[in-house]
Design a protein around this motif. Structure first.
Motif, PDB file in Angstrom:
ATOM      1  N   VAL A 146      77.264  15.421  37.139  1.00 30.55           N
ATOM      2  CA  VAL A 146      76.852  15.907  38.455  1.00 30.55           C
ATOM      3  C   VAL A 146      77.357  17.340  38.621  1.00 30.55           C
ATOM      4  O   VAL A 146      78.559  17.598  38.509  1.00 30.55           O
ATOM      5  CB  VAL A 146      77.415  15.010  39.572  1.00 30.55           C
ATOM      6  N   THR A 147      76.452  18.265  38.908  1.00 33.44           N
ATOM      7  CA  THR A 147      76.824  19.681  38.965  1.00 33.44           C
ATOM      8  C   THR A 147      76.895  20.258  40.374  1.00 33.44           C
ATOM      9  O   THR A 147      77.463  21.332  40.574  1.00 33.44           O
ATOM     10  CB  THR A 147      75.844  20.530  38.143  1.00 33.44           C
ATOM     11  N   SER A 148      76.319  19.577  41.354  1.00 31.72           N
ATOM     12  CA  SER A 148      76.397  20.072  42.735  1.00 31.72           C
ATOM     13  C   SER A 148      76.187  18.926  43.711  1.00 31.72           C
ATOM     14  O   SER A 148      75.391  18.016  43.452  1.00 31.72           O
ATOM     15  CB  SER A 148      75.343  21.169  42.986  1.00 31.72           C
ATOM     16  N   VAL A 149      76.920  18.999  44.843  1.00 35.11           N
ATOM     17  CA  VAL A 149      76.836  17.917  45.836  1.00 35.11           C
ATOM     18  C   VAL A 149      76.682  18.546  47.231  1.00 35.11           C
ATOM     19  O   VAL A 149      75.765  19.335  47.449  1.00 35.11           O
ATOM     20  CB  VAL A 149      78.076  16.991  45.744  1.00 35.11           C
ATOM     21  N   LEU A 150      77.564  18.237  48.152  1.00 34.90           N
ATOM     22  CA  LEU A 150      77.475  18.742  49.523  1.00 34.90           C
ATOM     23  C   LEU A 150      77.852  20.227  49.589  1.00 34.90           C
ATOM     24  O   LEU A 150      78.907  20.634  49.085  1.00 34.90           O
ATOM     25  CB  LEU A 150      78.409  17.932  50.430  1.00 34.90           C
ATOM     26  N   ARG A 151      77.002  21.012  50.225  1.00 28.27           N
ATOM     27  CA  ARG A 151      77.297  22.428  50.435  1.00 28.27           C
ATOM     28  C   ARG A 151      77.358  22.721  51.935  1.00 28.27           C
ATOM     29  O   ARG A 151      76.444  22.360  52.681  1.00 28.27           O
ATOM     30  CB  ARG A 151      76.229  23.318  49.805  1.00 28.27           C
ATOM     31  N   THR A 152      78.425  23.354  52.346  1.00 29.25           N
ATOM     32  CA  THR A 152      78.532  23.815  53.735  1.00 29.25           C
ATOM     33  C   THR A 152      77.866  25.184  53.835  1.00 29.25           C
ATOM     34  O   THR A 152      77.506  25.798  52.822  1.00 29.25           O
ATOM     35  CB  THR A 152      79.999  23.921  54.161  1.00 29.25           C
ATOM     36  N   ASP A 153      77.723  25.687  55.059  1.00 32.52           N
ATOM     37  CA  ASP A 153      77.145  27.021  55.236  1.00 32.52           C
ATOM     38  C   ASP A 153      77.980  28.079  54.516  1.00 32.52           C
ATOM     39  O   ASP A 153      77.437  29.030  53.940  1.00 32.52           O
ATOM     40  CB  ASP A 153      77.043  27.357  56.727  1.00 32.52           C
ATOM     41  N   ALA A 154      79.285  27.899  54.522  1.00 33.12           N
ATOM     42  CA  ALA A 154      80.169  28.839  53.838  1.00 33.12           C
ATOM     43  C   ALA A 154      79.955  28.785  52.327  1.00 33.12           C
ATOM     44  O   ALA A 154      79.956  29.824  51.652  1.00 33.12           O
ATOM     45  CB  ALA A 154      81.629  28.535  54.169  1.00 33.12           C
ATOM     46  N   ASP A 155      79.740  27.589  51.803  1.00 33.13           N
ATOM     47  CA  ASP A 155      79.469  27.446  50.368  1.00 33.13           C
ATOM     48  C   ASP A 155      78.173  28.150  49.988  1.00 33.13           C
ATOM     49  O   ASP A 155      78.094  28.828  48.963  1.00 33.13           O
ATOM     50  CB  ASP A 155      79.370  25.968  49.993  1.00 33.13           C
ATOM     51  N   THR A 177      72.047  15.047  48.837  1.00 28.64           N
ATOM     52  CA  THR A 177      71.404  15.648  47.669  1.00 28.64           C
ATOM     53  C   THR A 177      72.403  15.943  46.560  1.00 28.64           C
ATOM     54  O   THR A 177      73.511  16.402  46.826  1.00 28.64           O
ATOM     55  CB  THR A 177      70.673  16.941  48.093  1.00 28.64           C
ATOM     56  N   ILE A 178      71.975  15.663  45.341  1.00 29.86           N
ATOM     57  CA  ILE A 178      72.816  15.871  44.172  1.00 29.86           C
ATOM     58  C   ILE A 178      72.019  16.578  43.081  1.00 29.86           C
ATOM     59  O   ILE A 178      70.802  16.432  42.993  1.00 29.86           O
ATOM     60  CB  ILE A 178      73.337  14.525  43.611  1.00 29.86           C
ATOM     61  N   ASP A 179      72.708  17.346  42.271  1.00 34.83           N
ATOM     62  CA  ASP A 179      72.113  17.938  41.074  1.00 34.83           C
ATOM     63  C   ASP A 179      72.736  17.266  39.868  1.00 34.83           C
ATOM     64  O   ASP A 179      73.963  17.160  39.762  1.00 34.83           O
ATOM     65  CB  ASP A 179      72.374  19.446  41.009  1.00 34.83           C
ATOM     66  N   ILE A 180      71.888  16.802  38.940  1.00 34.66           N
ATOM     67  CA  ILE A 180      72.341  16.161  37.714  1.00 34.66           C
ATOM     68  C   ILE A 180      71.833  16.971  36.533  1.00 34.66           C
ATOM     69  O   ILE A 180      70.633  17.233  36.424  1.00 34.66           O
ATOM     70  CB  ILE A 180      71.833  14.709  37.616  1.00 34.66           C
ATOM     71  N   SER A 181      72.724  17.352  35.657  1.00 40.45           N
ATOM     72  CA  SER A 181      72.347  18.157  34.491  1.00 40.45           C
ATOM     73  C   SER A 181      71.448  17.373  33.546  1.00 40.45           C
ATOM     74  O   SER A 181      71.668  16.178  33.321  1.00 40.45           O
ATOM     75  CB  SER A 181      73.603  18.619  33.743  1.00 40.45           C
ATOM     76  N   TYR A 182      70.436  18.052  32.998  1.00 39.60           N
ATOM     77  CA  TYR A 182      69.655  17.434  31.930  1.00 39.60           C
ATOM     78  C   TYR A 182      69.943  18.117  30.585  1.00 39.60           C
ATOM     79  O   TYR A 182      69.341  17.779  29.564  1.00 39.60           O
ATOM     80  CB  TYR A 182      68.154  17.460  32.233  1.00 39.60           C
ATOM     81  N   ALA A 183      70.868  19.048  30.592  1.00 37.57           N
ATOM     82  CA  ALA A 183      71.219  19.781  29.373  1.00 37.57           C
ATOM     83  C   ALA A 183      72.580  19.367  28.819  1.00 37.57           C
ATOM     84  O   ALA A 183      72.887  19.616  27.649  1.00 37.57           O
ATOM     85  CB  ALA A 183      71.217  21.286  29.644  1.00 37.57           C
ATOM     86  N   TYR A 198      67.889  16.126  23.455  1.00 35.43           N
ATOM     87  CA  TYR A 198      66.457  15.886  23.679  1.00 35.43           C
ATOM     88  C   TYR A 198      66.221  14.424  24.045  1.00 35.43           C
ATOM     89  O   TYR A 198      65.493  14.119  24.995  1.00 35.43           O
ATOM     90  CB  TYR A 198      65.686  16.257  22.419  1.00 35.43           C
ATOM     91  N   ASP A 199      66.848  13.508  23.287  1.00 35.68           N
ATOM     92  CA  ASP A 199      66.696  12.084  23.572  1.00 35.68           C
ATOM     93  C   ASP A 199      67.344  11.709  24.896  1.00 35.68           C
ATOM     94  O   ASP A 199      66.789  10.931  25.683  1.00 35.68           O
ATOM     95  CB  ASP A 199      67.310  11.245  22.455  1.00 35.68           C
ATOM     96  N   LEU A 200      68.524  12.262  25.164  1.00 39.06           N
ATOM     97  CA  LEU A 200      69.218  11.956  26.408  1.00 39.06           C
ATOM     98  C   LEU A 200      68.408  12.416  27.617  1.00 39.06           C
ATOM     99  O   LEU A 200      68.301  11.705  28.621  1.00 39.06           O
ATOM    100  CB  LEU A 200      70.606  12.607  26.414  1.00 39.06           C
ATOM    101  N   LYS A 201      67.836  13.593  27.525  1.00 40.82           N
ATOM    102  CA  LYS A 201      67.006  14.096  28.618  1.00 40.82           C
ATOM    103  C   LYS A 201      65.779  13.206  28.820  1.00 40.82           C
ATOM    104  O   LYS A 201      65.386  12.917  29.954  1.00 40.82           O
ATOM    105  CB  LYS A 201      66.568  15.530  28.328  1.00 40.82           C
ATOM    106  N   ALA A 202      65.181  12.747  27.717  1.00 39.39           N
ATOM    107  CA  ALA A 202      64.001  11.885  27.811  1.00 39.39           C
ATOM    108  C   ALA A 202      64.340  10.560  28.492  1.00 39.39           C
ATOM    109  O   ALA A 202      63.572  10.055  29.319  1.00 39.39           O
ATOM    110  CB  ALA A 202      63.430  11.634  26.415  1.00 39.39           C
ATOM    111  N   GLN A 225      68.156  26.244  36.511  1.00 42.30           N
ATOM    112  CA  GLN A 225      69.484  25.670  36.718  1.00 42.30           C
ATOM    113  C   GLN A 225      69.813  24.562  35.714  1.00 42.30           C
ATOM    114  O   GLN A 225      70.944  24.092  35.652  1.00 42.30           O
ATOM    115  CB  GLN A 225      69.601  25.122  38.143  1.00 42.30           C
ATOM    116  N   GLY A 226      68.821  24.114  34.965  1.00 42.57           N
ATOM    117  CA  GLY A 226      69.057  23.065  33.968  1.00 42.57           C
ATOM    118  C   GLY A 226      69.457  21.738  34.561  1.00 42.57           C
ATOM    119  O   GLY A 226      70.311  21.025  34.015  1.00 42.57           O
ATOM    120  N   CYS A 227      68.844  21.386  35.711  1.00 43.05           N
ATOM    121  CA  CYS A 227      69.243  20.137  36.369  1.00 43.05           C
ATOM    122  C   CYS A 227      68.070  19.473  37.066  1.00 43.05           C
ATOM    123  O   CYS A 227      67.018  20.084  37.293  1.00 43.05           O
ATOM    124  CB  CYS A 227      70.349  20.412  37.385  1.00 43.05           C
ATOM    125  N   PHE A 228      68.269  18.202  37.403  1.00 38.23           N
ATOM    126  CA  PHE A 228      67.357  17.481  38.285  1.00 38.23           C
ATOM    127  C   PHE A 228      67.961  17.542  39.690  1.00 38.23           C
ATOM    128  O   PHE A 228      69.116  17.167  39.892  1.00 38.23           O
ATOM    129  CB  PHE A 228      67.200  16.019  37.852  1.00 38.23           C
TER     130      PHE A 228
END
Length: 234
Positions: A146-155, A177-183, A198-202, A225-228
């Motif tokens: 997981v590469t990103s989660v809750l962002r405040t206005d300051a973030d 909302t969350i960002d999950i890396s596919y790379a 490649y297989d993991l992303k698939a 960003q290389g993420c979902f």
């Protein structure tokens, strides 16, 4: 058969709760009770990887769709992280030890590891479904990152200084909302056989396709960003 792993994971979570026998409290507190997860049996013949799935074509949910879902179940956006303890909805701290089996948190520089309960449960289910799918394909198990989660206005203000693609009205502001890396992925057993990215992303694409088709979330394939980019719907 494609939804069987999601069903089993969802059933287990519905019985015992996302992180044990209690849900997250307001302010991010969370139970550290261990969950005994029921895993599906491994088939004698490995399931095939769905290489034909094109993530860029499947996951095209726009920001409007993400925002609409976030507005229904999310918190009122926060000016800064100081407001987390007084958020309009209860928040779950997903850096709690009980989540360590299902996913790995990247070093979060512009977000904080808090989600509304629906999004926290969705994330955990995705993590376990990914592992179960690898297992049923007779592949070494990995954790999603997981590469990103809750962002405040300051973030968001801070992030916009280094990322021109950052938008002020981000669904990350609602803790849905969350960002999950596919790379990048985290191998569970370092001595086990490697699986190609490649297989993991698939496999992850196949898992997220099932969640999207079950109307559990919206998904956007983020190329740069290389993420979902994933927003919980319920």
């Amino acid at each position: 058969m494609k939804n069987i792993f999601i069903y089993l994971t969802a059933f287990c979570l519905s019985v015992v709760g996302a992180c044990g026998d209690s849900k997250g409290e307001k302010g991010g507190a969370v139970s550290d009770t261990k969950v005994e997860r029921q895993r599906p049996p491994v088939p004698e013949k490995p399931n095939k990887i769905a290489y034909h799935l094109n993530a860029n074509k499947i996951f095209r949910d726009g920001n409007d769709a993400h925002l609409a879902a976030a507005g229904k179940i999310g918190i009122t956006p926060l000016a800064s992280r100081d407001g987390i303890k007084d958020a309009s909805r209860e928040l779950v701290a997903i850096d709690a030890e009980c989540y360590a089996e299902s996913f790995v948190l990247d070093k979060l520089t512009h977000s904080t590891p808090h989600l509304v309960p629906e999004a926290a449960a969705l994330l955990e289910e995705i993590g376990y479904a990914f592992q179960d799918s690898l297992r049923n394909k007779h592949k070494t198990e990995y954790r999603i990152i997981v590469t990103s989660v809750l962002r405040t206005d300051a973030d968001i203000k801070s992030l916009s200084k280094r990322n021109v693609n950052s938008i002020p009205d981000s669904p990350h502001r609602y803790a849905t909302t969350i960002d999950i890396s596919y790379a990048r992925f985290s191998k569970i057993d370092e001595d086990a056989e490697n699986v190609s990215e490649y297989d993991l992303k698939a496999v992850l694409t196949e898992v997220l396709r099932d969640f999207k088709e079950s109307e559990r979330c919206y998904v956007k394939y983020e190329i740069k960003q290389g993420c979902f980019h994933i927003t919980a719907r319920k």
